[in-house]
Design an enzyme around this catalytic site. Structure first.
Site, PDB file in Angstrom:
ATOM      1  N   CYS A   1      50.001  47.753  47.825  1.00 33.47           N
ATOM      2  CA  CYS A   1      48.712  48.298  47.383  1.00 33.47           C
ATOM      3  C   CYS A   1      48.876  49.041  46.065  1.00 33.47           C
ATOM      4  CB  CYS A   1      48.130  49.223  48.445  1.00 33.47           C
ATOM      5  SG  CYS A   1      46.523  49.930  47.992  1.00 33.47           S
TER       6      CYS A   1
ATOM      7  N   CYS B   1      46.753  52.156  45.789  1.00 35.86           N
ATOM      8  CA  CYS B   1      47.299  53.298  46.531  1.00 35.86           C
ATOM      9  C   CYS B   1      48.488  53.930  45.817  1.00 35.86           C
ATOM     10  CB  CYS B   1      47.745  52.853  47.926  1.00 35.86           C
ATOM     11  SG  CYS B   1      46.534  51.926  48.880  1.00 35.86           S
ATOM     12  N   ASP B   2      49.396  53.096  45.306  1.00 37.04           N
ATOM     13  CA  ASP B   2      50.689  53.595  44.859  1.00 37.04           C
ATOM     14  C   ASP B   2      50.985  53.432  43.365  1.00 37.04           C
ATOM     15  OD1 ASP B   2      51.274  54.251  47.523  1.00 37.04           O
ATOM     16  OD2 ASP B   2      51.995  52.222  47.929  1.00 37.04           O
TER      17      ASP B   2
END
Length: 326
Positions: A137, A140-141
């Site tokens: 992701c 997300c990261d």
């Protein structure tokens, strides 16, 4: 074996399921959450969470889910360590579900929050380096790889979107694809080829993720799909973007799904084709797949379930009222 009766049964215990439980419990629906094979959902295997609203400092995924569960229990949710293996929803409310231990659940409303799992390559080092340079992701990261060298693995819409997103954080993005052309939409391809921050690497597969001395990802071992020649690519982060698999096996033939296996809902709502059955979170969302959006749809599902239950109660009262009037 036991029978559990509830106004609201929630299958799944990630952000969507627990948010639904919090709202359902506050509406006095006494929800039961069946936690499934991964209690807490994908956030329990996510280390640092920096984009969930309400926290100025970085928090840990498992801690966030622990707090959600405690909040749900505090307002009246009953958590069950069970996995649903069979379900009967064809006849309408009340719905019947069976756990793998034989327990039966009877519910007036059903909220499906079983989530989705990222598809992985299944090669050496991938699992061991999850959260240590390997992710599924970018949204997300990606923030953790500011100014570093990253790679995206895949060739569809997800991979191209991830690569484009990562250019917000990195000037050195490599897109690794096993073929010599992308499968993504043409407009996305045009954006990618126009970017001077993205380098496509064709006809390559990842054979292994390799850790450096500090235990985090340091390089990828690649194999040419045409010649078989092996090579290495030094990277700080790698994002596997070969799609997601929604956990909808239980509902095949029972609820409509799209081509990707995601549950279909009425646009803008969590309502499925069966009144009283709602879907929320990643099991119906193939676009955003964020904890905060999952929590939002969980709230929506609980509110709509409460309204549905109110219509059932009203329908049950009406005959008695009409008879008394006569």
């Amino acid at each position: 074996m036991a029978t559990h009766r509830t106004k609201m049964l929630i299958i799944g215990s990630g952000p969507a399921g627990l948010s639904a439980a919090i709202y359902g419990a506050r509406a006095m629906m006494e929800p039961i959450v069946v936690q499934g094979i991964q209690p807490g959902g994908q956030l329990t295997i996510t280390t640092e969470v920096e984009n969930y609203p309400g926290f100025a400092d970085v928090i840990q995924g498992p801690w966030l889910m622990e707090q959600m569960q405690k909040q749900a229990e505090h307002v009246g949710t009953r958590m069950m360590w069970d996995t649903i293996v069979d379900i009967d929803i064809a006849g309408g409310s009340p719905f019947r579900a069976v756990g793998d231990g034989g327990d039966e659940y009877i519910a007036d409303t059903l909220i499906i929050a079983t989530g989705a799992q990222a598809k992985w390559l299944g090669v050496p080092g991938e699992q061991e380096l999850g959260g240590k340079g390997v992710s599924a992701c970018a949204t997300c990261d990606g923030f953790f790889f500011r100014g570093k060298k990253v790679a995206v693995i895949g060739g569809g819409n997800t991979a191209v979107e991830e690569a484009l997103y990562l250019t917000n954080h990195s000037d050195d993005v490599t897109l690794i694809h096993r073929r010599d052309e992308l499968r993504s939409e043409k407009i996305l391809q045009e954006r990618l080829f126009k970017s001077d921050k993205i380098t496509p690497m064709w006809n390559k597969t990842v054979e292994r993720f390799v850790a450096g001395e500090d235990g985090t990802l340091s390089k990828l071992v690649l194999k040419d799909t045409q010649t078989g020649e092996k090579s290495e690519l030094e990277v700080d982060g790698a994002f596997v973007a070969i799609g997601h698999a929604p956990a909808t096996e239980l509902f095949k033939g029972k609820l409509p799904m799209d081509g990707g296996g995601y549950l279909e809902v009425e646009p803008g709502t969590p309502k499925t084709s069966i009144p009283g059955v709602f879907a929320c979170g990643d099991v119906m969302d193939h676009t955003y797949r964020q904890a905060v959006t999952a929590a939002g749809t969980g709230c929506m599902a609980a509110l709509d379930a409460e309204k549905f239950l109110a219509t059932l109660d009203f329908a049950a009262v009406m005959p008695a009222v009409e008879e008394a009037a006569e």
